[in-house]
Scaffold this active site. Structure first.
Site, PDB file in Angstrom:
ATOM      1  N   GLY A   1      13.702  -9.186 -56.432  1.00  0.00           N
ATOM      2  CA  GLY A   1      14.917  -8.745 -57.121  1.00  0.00           C
ATOM      3  C   GLY A   1      14.691  -7.741 -58.227  1.00  0.00           C
ATOM      4  O   GLY A   1      15.391  -6.745 -58.329  1.00  0.00           O
ATOM      5  N   GLU A   2      13.742  -8.015 -59.102  1.00  0.00           N
ATOM      6  CA  GLU A   2      13.641  -7.195 -60.304  1.00  0.00           C
ATOM      7  C   GLU A   2      12.644  -6.055 -60.181  1.00  0.00           C
ATOM      8  O   GLU A   2      12.809  -4.994 -60.771  1.00  0.00           O
ATOM      9  CB  GLU A   2      13.177  -8.071 -61.470  1.00  0.00           C
ATOM     10  CG  GLU A   2      14.168  -9.099 -61.909  1.00  0.00           C
ATOM     11  CD  GLU A   2      13.545  -9.918 -63.023  1.00  0.00           C
ATOM     12  OE1 GLU A   2      13.778  -9.577 -64.176  1.00  0.00           O
ATOM     13  OE2 GLU A   2      12.811 -10.884 -62.728  1.00  0.00           O
TER      14      GLU A   2
ATOM     15  N   THR B   1      15.921 -16.936 -55.131  1.00  0.00           N
ATOM     16  CA  THR B   1      15.534 -17.231 -53.752  1.00  0.00           C
ATOM     17  C   THR B   1      14.415 -18.269 -53.739  1.00  0.00           C
ATOM     18  O   THR B   1      14.413 -19.191 -52.916  1.00  0.00           O
ATOM     19  CB  THR B   1      15.094 -15.954 -53.026  1.00  0.00           C
ATOM     20  OG1 THR B   1      16.159 -15.010 -53.098  1.00  0.00           O
ATOM     21  CG2 THR B   1      14.780 -16.232 -51.567  1.00  0.00           C
TER      22      THR B   1
ATOM     23  N   SER C   1      13.872 -13.140 -61.106  1.00  0.00           N
ATOM     24  CA  SER C   1      13.438 -13.151 -59.695  1.00  0.00           C
ATOM     25  C   SER C   1      13.211 -14.577 -59.215  1.00  0.00           C
ATOM     26  O   SER C   1      12.286 -14.858 -58.460  1.00  0.00           O
ATOM     27  CB  SER C   1      12.165 -12.313 -59.505  1.00  0.00           C
ATOM     28  OG  SER C   1      12.404 -10.975 -59.876  1.00  0.00           O
ATOM     29  N   ARG C   2      14.077 -15.497 -59.679  1.00  0.00           N
ATOM     30  CA  ARG C   2      13.830 -16.904 -59.420  1.00  0.00           C
ATOM     31  C   ARG C   2      14.710 -17.491 -58.328  1.00  0.00           C
ATOM     32  O   ARG C   2      14.379 -18.526 -57.748  1.00  0.00           O
ATOM     33  CB  ARG C   2      14.042 -17.713 -60.707  1.00  0.00           C
ATOM     34  CG  ARG C   2      15.486 -17.701 -61.224  1.00  0.00           C
ATOM     35  CD  ARG C   2      15.648 -18.535 -62.501  1.00  0.00           C
ATOM     36  NE  ARG C   2      15.407 -19.948 -62.296  1.00  0.00           N
ATOM     37  CZ  ARG C   2      16.260 -20.794 -61.726  1.00  0.00           C
ATOM     38  NH1 ARG C   2      17.429 -20.372 -61.304  1.00  0.00           N
ATOM     39  NH2 ARG C   2      15.937 -22.058 -61.572  1.00  0.00           N
TER      40      ARG C   2
ATOM     41  N   LYS D   1       8.170 -14.732 -52.082  1.00  0.00           N
ATOM     42  CA  LYS D   1       7.789 -14.437 -53.462  1.00  0.00           C
ATOM     43  C   LYS D   1       9.081 -14.056 -54.197  1.00  0.00           C
ATOM     44  O   LYS D   1       9.886 -14.943 -54.475  1.00  0.00           O
ATOM     45  CB  LYS D   1       6.733 -13.331 -53.513  1.00  0.00           C
ATOM     46  CG  LYS D   1       5.361 -13.806 -52.997  1.00  0.00           C
ATOM     47  CD  LYS D   1       4.300 -12.739 -53.144  1.00  0.00           C
ATOM     48  CE  LYS D   1       2.912 -13.296 -52.811  1.00  0.00           C
ATOM     49  NZ  LYS D   1       1.876 -12.234 -52.923  1.00  0.00           N
ATOM     50  N   GLY D   2       9.298 -12.784 -54.465  1.00  0.00           N
ATOM     51  CA  GLY D   2      10.534 -12.382 -55.135  1.00  0.00           C
ATOM     52  C   GLY D   2      10.574 -10.872 -55.202  1.00  0.00           C
ATOM     53  O   GLY D   2       9.563 -10.238 -55.484  1.00  0.00           O
TER      54      GLY D   2
ATOM     55  N   GLY E   1      25.105  -9.905 -56.040  1.00  0.00           N
ATOM     56  CA  GLY E   1      25.234  -8.778 -55.136  1.00  0.00           C
ATOM     57  C   GLY E   1      23.961  -8.539 -54.346  1.00  0.00           C
ATOM     58  O   GLY E   1      23.921  -7.749 -53.425  1.00  0.00           O
TER      59      GLY E   1
END
Lengths: 450, 336, 164
Positions: B291-292, B91, B88-89, B288-289, B47
């Site tokens: 998501g979390e 992307t 968070s891996r 970077k990331g 999502g």
């Protein structure tokens, strides 16, 4: 957006957006198959108990009952989800054998023609349980004489011979002696439910070619497929996993809980089998975020520099560790925070209790460390009479600094984000912090980074 | 009885990628006869918009429009291996795998185009909008879609590419904890403003204002979505959520949403953010990331704001009205 | 217990389902009629993802026996979607990224439609008040509220025949 990029950096509309706004996106829960059976679980009503007997006779007489599965039916019943990346020992039982270790642990799977029949049969299974003493607190679980949760004899996950994940840099005890102030804190956090709107679930479907297609809302298809192959002792080529749209994950759907038993049921009945958690199961049985207890002791100089940090953390993994040992290592790697501290000692324990198992959740291992450390930073600021911005700027790590785990810092931008946040809220920083950068210290005060 | 206001800050780092690495992602890409490109993966979209940002990365690398990319994912019969969507891996890992696959597919494309245009591969360049040109000769250009079709029907070739990305697994020294845990780190600083009602113990979060540095933003609107949703989740963790309100007691365990509390739309504060971009060295286009990490800094920022407002430290989450009232009582009755 | 046949109007069509007593409207829609836009999040009335309209009123279909809608008019997200293009609410949700996982979106959209039926020009407080029964775990609600504001303006403008 960079001028040499055409697509990256643009807020293009989501490729799945039309499906979402029209309700045409197909989630696992939206699928149905002719002849589909429903699986419901008989669960332990006690937190810790020995299983003396299971009587299925009344359940088998429920109209619509198809079959029951117990531990004896599961080819490789004791597994560990992280076995795929070399984590040992195998510790979790797909279906309980001689003992249940948490309230809600799966004991018997009932497969029936309808969900209502499955639930009725579940209610008719007679369990003969002998209640055992239980432990629910991370530190009580480590005391001598505490009830032992695991099947190998102690209540901690062992990290290469140590009961905790250790990180050591410098000499904290000596630095505490040199410090002007010692600031200590203990931080407690609660277990937290992922609460995805779509509950965890799957449907396993026997195919004409002898394979099994498993529709699942897992976050990690191959993790689920590979663990299912191990548990069922079948070649991975016999399994075909289909997912792709997840109605909320947040880490909870990295566990492999529903797929192996649903697939086994499909194999035993040669019918499609659906196994989906109810909301109550999602809250009371599925993994949560761990409760943490984190002790922080900092040695600080009069001018606010942290010269020593000792962190002792206990994560409550519940009855089975699932992904939690991984989180302890990640926690230990980050438990000093984004600061340059020359002396650090971290002990991070993964502790078993008779609680609902815990596992991955957004920010796994780091979220609660950030809470403890950033409250601790404010306590340090108060102690030395500095403001909260100052204490963070003067301790912030720079590129090239060594972290406690001995990797050199790269891509540091803490200072820049603090500057941007201060600007955003209209907080005026002194010049020395406004001109500071994350560039390596030997590059000069404001050099190195544009 | 009063309504007390306070402000708190927190600054955090967050690592990208499965801790210690060893978490591969793979991608396959092939061109169809019409010049669209199918990217086959087994990574899952939770999502957050993974399919969208991966499509953007593929389009960028191939030099075609976003609409020409078809993401075919989450089927283990057609998608190559992927470790999963967590840490968070996705992307970072999948994006790098897709860049590798797209680079290989583009090379195959350039070889056919070179033959068709009677030019050397090295003399060709893309315009980023679906055309290949001979450098310095703007009149000699061809649509990528045409080359894709010719590759199949005139030259009998595939336009395809394979890609994989893995950070090799780091081992931990069990004595010192020496390790290489992550690929890169994103950072954030959050300022929260609260109002505490000393009569009811209710904390109202007035605003959560943050700065994030996330490397490259592939899709800024989706980054904003993560930050807003994460701020809500952080506030929820700080003040509401628990499955064991009186840990280690095991009673009061919730069964449904009437017993498991989260803030609703009426409780939402003002959420603002500014996003800095300092590209990482190893992420796709500097990613970077995000998501979390977005739930992380709001939690201590809110806790610190409550202290600023009340003068009482609350070090146990969630900080419920009951804890606030007990803390205020203790402050009033105890030595200060 | 014996099943009965229940007839109701679904998106302008007459439909009949054969159900056991106490079968929910949610189950009839999803399991029998294949209308899966109406989601199943808790089956306890706690999350709102199963919200549908019955005679234009928002109802939790997981708590509603299907017998209760006999002869009534039921609207789900499937019937809100026009043959071509999108309903203004859908377009606004899409433009505002008022979803992440999308699982709450059908319920939120139906709730918003009911709000706008009753109050074509809601202010922010009206919207947040209307949404309190529905849970979104991803977005933090802000984008959803903004989408409904935009849709209300668009629908209002549309009714007055003005260009959007």
């Amino acid at each position: 957006m960079s001028p040499d990029l055409n697509v990256v950096g643009n807020s293009v509309g989501r490729s799945d957006g039309i499906g979402h706004v029209t309700g045409r996106t197909r989630y696992t829960a939206d699928r149905s198959f002719p002849g589909m059976l429903h699986l419901k679980m008989v669960r332990s009503p006690l937190h810790h108990a020995r299983i003396r007997g299971i009587d299925l006779s009344a359940a088998e007489r429920v109209p619509g009952f198809v079959r029951a599965l117990t531990a004896r039916d599961v080819p490789h019943n004791c597994y560990t989800i992280l076995g795929l990346i070399g984590v040992e020992p195998e510790e979790e039982f797909v279906l309980a054998e001689d003992r249940v270790r948490f309230k809600g642990e799966a004991i018997v799977a009932i497969v029936a023609e309808t969900e209502a029949a499955a639930l009725e049969a579940v209610s008719k299974v007679q369990l003969d349980l002998e209640e055992l003493p239980a432990v629910f607190d991370v530190e009580e679980a480590l005391e001598p004489g505490a009830p032992i949760v695991t099947h190998w004899g102690n209540n901690t996950f062992m990290f290469e011979g140590h009961p905790c994940r250790r990180v050591r840099l410098g000499d904290v005890e000596q630095a505490f002696q040199q410090a002007d102030y010692i600031v200590e804190g203990v931080y407690n956090t609660s277990p937290i439910e992922h609460a995805p709107l779509e509950t965890t679930g799957c449907i396993a479907v026997p195919e004409a070619n002898g394979r099994y297609t498993v529709y699942t809302n897992t976050q990690a298809l191959y993790f689920s497929l590979d663990n299912t192959a191990i548990i069922l002792q079948v070649p991975g080529s016999q399994l075909h996993f289909v997912g792709g749209t997840v109605g909320g994950g947040f880490g909870g759907k990295v566990d492999v809980i529903v797929e192996p038993i649903a697939t086994l049921a499909a194999m035993k009945t040669n019918r499609p089998v659906r196994y989906t958690y109810s909301r109550a199961e999602e809250m009371q049985v599925s993994s949560t975020r761990s409760a943490w207890r984190i002790y922080v002791k900092d040695g600080v100089t009069r001018d606010g520099h942290i010269i020593a940090r000792k962190v002792t953390s206990y994560a409550d993994s519940g009855a089975y560790s699932r992904q939690t040992p991984y989180a302890l290592t990640k926690h230990a790697a980050n438990a000093a925070g984004p600061y340059a501290i020359p002396n650090v000692a971290i002990d991070a324990y993964c502790v078993y209790t008779n609680r609902q198992p815990t596992s991955a959740m957004r920010g796994f291992g780091v979220t609660m460390a950030s809470f403890a450390l950033e409250v601790q930073m404010d306590k340090i600021a108060e102690k030395v009479g500095a403001d909260p911005w100052t204490i963070r700027f003067i301790n912030a790590y720079h590129d090239g600094d060594m972290k406690p785990h001995r990797k050199l810092v790269e891509d540091a931008t803490l200072i820049e984000t603090m500057q941007a946040a201060a600007t955003r809220v209209g907080h005026e920083l002194p010049d020395v912090f406004r001109s500071m950068t994350s560039a390596p210290r030997d590059a000069g005060h404001d050099g190195g980074r544009s | 009885m009063a309504r007390l206001r306070g402000t708190g800050i927190a600054a955090v780092n967050y690592p990208t990628g499965m801790n210690l690495g060893g978490d591969p992602s793979q991608a396959l890409i092939h061109a169809t006869t019409s010049g669209s490109f199918v990217v086959s993966l087994s990574a899952t979209d939770l999502g957050q918009g993974l399919k969208t940002v991966i499509g953007q990365i593929a389009a960028e690398t191939l030099g075609v429009e976003f609409g020409e990319i078809v993401i075919d994912t989450a089927d283990t019969d057609t998608g190559p291996h992927d470790m999963g969507t967590f840490a968070s891996r996705a992307t970072h890992r999948v994006g790098n795998a897709v860049i590798a696959a797209a680079t290989e597919a583009r090379q195959a494309l350039l070889e056919v185009a070179a033959e068709e245009l009677e030019a050397a591969v090295d003399d060709l360049e893309g315009d980023g909008h679906g055309n290949l040109l001979v450098k310095g000769v703007p009149t000699r250009s061809v649509r990528i879609a045409e080359i894709a079709s010719m590759a199949q029907f005139k030259y009998g070739r595939t336009i395809a590419g394979r890609g994989a990305y893995m950070k090799p697994k780091s081992l931990v020294d069990p004595e010192t904890g020496a390790m290489d845990p992550d690929s890169t780190e994103a950072h954030a600083c959050t300022v929260a403003e609260v109002e505490v009602d000393t009569e009811t113990g209710v904390v109202t979060v007035l605003s959560i204002r943050s700065a994030y540095e996330v490397g490259r933003q592939v899709n800024p609107a989706l980054v904003q979505g993560q930050i807003a949703g994460g701020a809500w989740m952080g506030m929820s963790h700080a003040l509401y959520e628990t499955t064991a309100p009186y840990y280690p007691a095991v009673d009061h365990s919730p069964r449904d949403f009437s017993e498991y509390l989260m803030p609703g739309p009426l409780e939402m504060p003002e959420i603002e953010c500014v996003v800095l971009e300092m590209p990482s060295s190893n992420g796709p286009y500097g990613v970077k990331g995000i998501g979390e990490m977005t739930a992380n800094s709001p939690i201590p920022a809110i806790a610190n704001a409550i202290y600023h407002a009340t003068g009482v430290r609350f070090d146990d989450l969630p900080i419920t009205p009951e804890k606030i009232l007990r803390g205020l009582d203790a402050k009033r009755s105890g030595p200060s | 217990m014996a099943s009965t046949i229940v007839a109701f109007e679904l998106g302008g069509r007459e439909v009949e389902v054969m159900v056991k007593p106490m079968t929910t409207l949610q189950s009839a829609l999803r399991d029998q009629l294949g209308f899966t836009a109406t989601k199943e999040g808790c089956r306890q009335g706690g999350c709102g993802s199963c919200t549908v309209l019955v005679n234009d009123e928002p109802m939790l279909s997981c708590l509603l026996p299907v017998e209760d809608v006999a002869g009534q008019r039921v609207t789900t997200l499937e019937s809100l979607t026009p043959t071509q293009g999108l309903h203004p609410l859908q377009q606004a949700f899409l433009d505002a990224n008022a979803f992440q996982c999308g699982y709450c979106t059908p319920g939120m959209t139906m709730l918003a439609q009911a709000l706008l039926d009753h109050n074509p020009a809601p202010d922010r407080g009206d919207i947040t008040q209307a949404l309190t029964g529905n849970i979104c775990r991803c977005t933090g609600y802000g984008p959803i509220v903004r989408a409904i504001e935009v849709a209300a303006q668009a629908m209002h403008a549309g009714e007055e025949g003005q260009p959007r």
